[in-house]
Write an enzyme that holds these catalytic residues in place. Sequence first.
Site, PDB file in Angstrom:
ATOM      1  N   PRO A  88       0.818  -1.215   0.000  1.00  0.00           N
ATOM      2  CA  PRO A  88       0.000   0.000   0.000  1.00  0.00           C
ATOM      3  C   PRO A  88       0.853   1.268   0.000  1.00  0.00           C
ATOM      4  O   PRO A  88       0.333   2.362  -0.228  1.00  0.00           O
ATOM      5  CB  PRO A  88      -0.824  -0.118   1.285  1.00  0.00           C
ATOM      6  CG  PRO A  88      -0.162  -1.164   2.108  1.00  0.00           C
ATOM      7  CD  PRO A  88       0.648  -2.023   1.207  1.00  0.00           C
ATOM      8  N   GLU A 115       2.847  -7.398   8.830  1.00  0.00           N
ATOM      9  CA  GLU A 115       2.982  -5.938   8.824  1.00  0.00           C
ATOM     10  C   GLU A 115       3.824  -5.454   7.659  1.00  0.00           C
ATOM     11  O   GLU A 115       3.838  -4.280   7.332  1.00  0.00           O
ATOM     12  CB  GLU A 115       3.593  -5.450  10.143  1.00  0.00           C
ATOM     13  CG  GLU A 115       2.664  -5.598  11.327  1.00  0.00           C
ATOM     14  CD  GLU A 115       1.306  -4.932  11.106  1.00  0.00           C
ATOM     15  OE1 GLU A 115       1.286  -3.728  10.840  1.00  0.00           O
ATOM     16  OE2 GLU A 115       0.283  -5.634  11.179  1.00  0.00           O
ATOM     17  N   ARG A 153      -4.099  -9.324 -19.781  1.00  0.00           N
ATOM     18  CA  ARG A 153      -5.131  -9.054 -20.792  1.00  0.00           C
ATOM     19  C   ARG A 153      -4.642  -8.083 -21.865  1.00  0.00           C
ATOM     20  O   ARG A 153      -5.262  -7.950 -22.913  1.00  0.00           O
ATOM     21  CB  ARG A 153      -6.446  -8.596 -20.162  1.00  0.00           C
ATOM     22  CG  ARG A 153      -6.345  -7.347 -19.318  1.00  0.00           C
ATOM     23  CD  ARG A 153      -7.673  -6.995 -18.663  1.00  0.00           C
ATOM     24  NE  ARG A 153      -8.593  -6.418 -19.609  1.00  0.00           N
ATOM     25  CZ  ARG A 153      -9.685  -7.016 -20.069  1.00  0.00           C
ATOM     26  NH1 ARG A 153     -10.021  -8.205 -19.667  1.00  0.00           N
ATOM     27  NH2 ARG A 153     -10.474  -6.408 -20.931  1.00  0.00           N
ATOM     28  N   ASP A 168     -11.589  -1.194 -23.702  1.00  0.00           N
ATOM     29  CA  ASP A 168     -11.796  -1.155 -22.249  1.00  0.00           C
ATOM     30  C   ASP A 168     -11.891   0.281 -21.739  1.00  0.00           C
ATOM     31  O   ASP A 168     -11.340   1.180 -22.327  1.00  0.00           O
ATOM     32  CB  ASP A 168     -10.588  -1.762 -21.519  1.00  0.00           C
ATOM     33  CG  ASP A 168     -10.687  -3.266 -21.374  1.00  0.00           C
ATOM     34  OD1 ASP A 168     -11.730  -3.820 -21.742  1.00  0.00           O
ATOM     35  OD2 ASP A 168      -9.707  -3.859 -20.898  1.00  0.00           O
TER      36      ASP A 168
HETATM   37  N1  ADE Z   1      -0.711  -5.128   0.163  1.00  0.00           N
HETATM   38  C1  ADE Z   1      -1.559  -4.707   1.115  1.00  0.00           C
HETATM   39  N2  ADE Z   1      -2.327  -3.721   0.668  1.00  0.00           N
HETATM   40  C2  ADE Z   1      -1.980  -3.496  -0.626  1.00  0.00           C
HETATM   41  C3  ADE Z   1      -2.411  -2.604  -1.633  1.00  0.00           C
HETATM   42  N3  ADE Z   1      -3.359  -1.705  -1.419  1.00  0.00           N
HETATM   43  N4  ADE Z   1      -1.810  -2.655  -2.831  1.00  0.00           N
HETATM   44  C4  ADE Z   1      -0.831  -3.533  -3.057  1.00  0.00           C
HETATM   45  N5  ADE Z   1      -0.372  -4.403  -2.147  1.00  0.00           N
HETATM   46  C5  ADE Z   1      -0.937  -4.391  -0.951  1.00  0.00           C
END
Ligand code: ADE
Length: 245
Positions: A88, A115, A153, A168
């Site tokens: 993230p 984590e 794809r 798309d």
């Molecule tokens: N791992 C945990 N959350 C994630 C996300 N939003 N994007 C990519 N990998 C992740």
Amino acid sequence: MAIDVVGLFPEAVRGFCDCGIVGRAQQFGIVALRFWNPRDFVQDKRRTVDDRPYGGGPGMVLMAEPVAQAIEQARGDRPETRVLYLSPAGRVLDHEAVMTLAARPSLVLLAGRYEGVDERVIRAAVDEEWSIGDYVLSGGEAAAAVLIDAVVRQLPGALGHEDSAREDSFAAGLLDYPHYTRPEEWRGERVPEVLMSGDHARIRAWRLRESLGRTWLRRPDLLEGRELDAEQTRLLEEFKQEYRG
Ligand code: ADE
């Protein structure tokens, strides 16, 4: 294209990738997937791959060495292969990034758990960090599956119909137009007349108008700083007038 996935739950990604378009692309030799589990690179009986974070705090952190060894095996003797960490904290994946990734001959994807992954292995062995959106998943496997699907794809021959990927959402920087199939009337609602007219020019214009209109309604950010040509401007005006009416 070769895609190697490094993670603690390879079966989660494999199960997804054996279905539908990606499954078919594997069968046709368009993409070759391999899976590497850091657990296979530890010797202790309990096959420990995680430990508590230095500095305290909740959760566990994936240890550097088993992850590094799994990445090294996955990469093999391919210095050109980029290692992508799904997290993230990465740059948010979009259509343009997907197209760039799809042009590469090979990718190694690292899916984290707990984590996170010891920062030292990220610095030593990861080239790029990518997120699939501003929310936190329990692990990178789902994100790796999303990235694989979006990339595969785009590979030549992956879709039955060659125009599908080009049409798309986002391929033209706009959201997709609405789709309809039989029956002509469903619970009192009819398919838009134009789609049954057989008039390809009218159908194309209607679809473009709907794409522009939806983008204007739902994702106005995509239209900002974008030059519309005369036809697009006219079609969007038409849509707006109808919408306001
Ligand atoms: N791992 C945990 N959350 C994630 C996300 N939003 N994007 C990519 N990998 C992740």
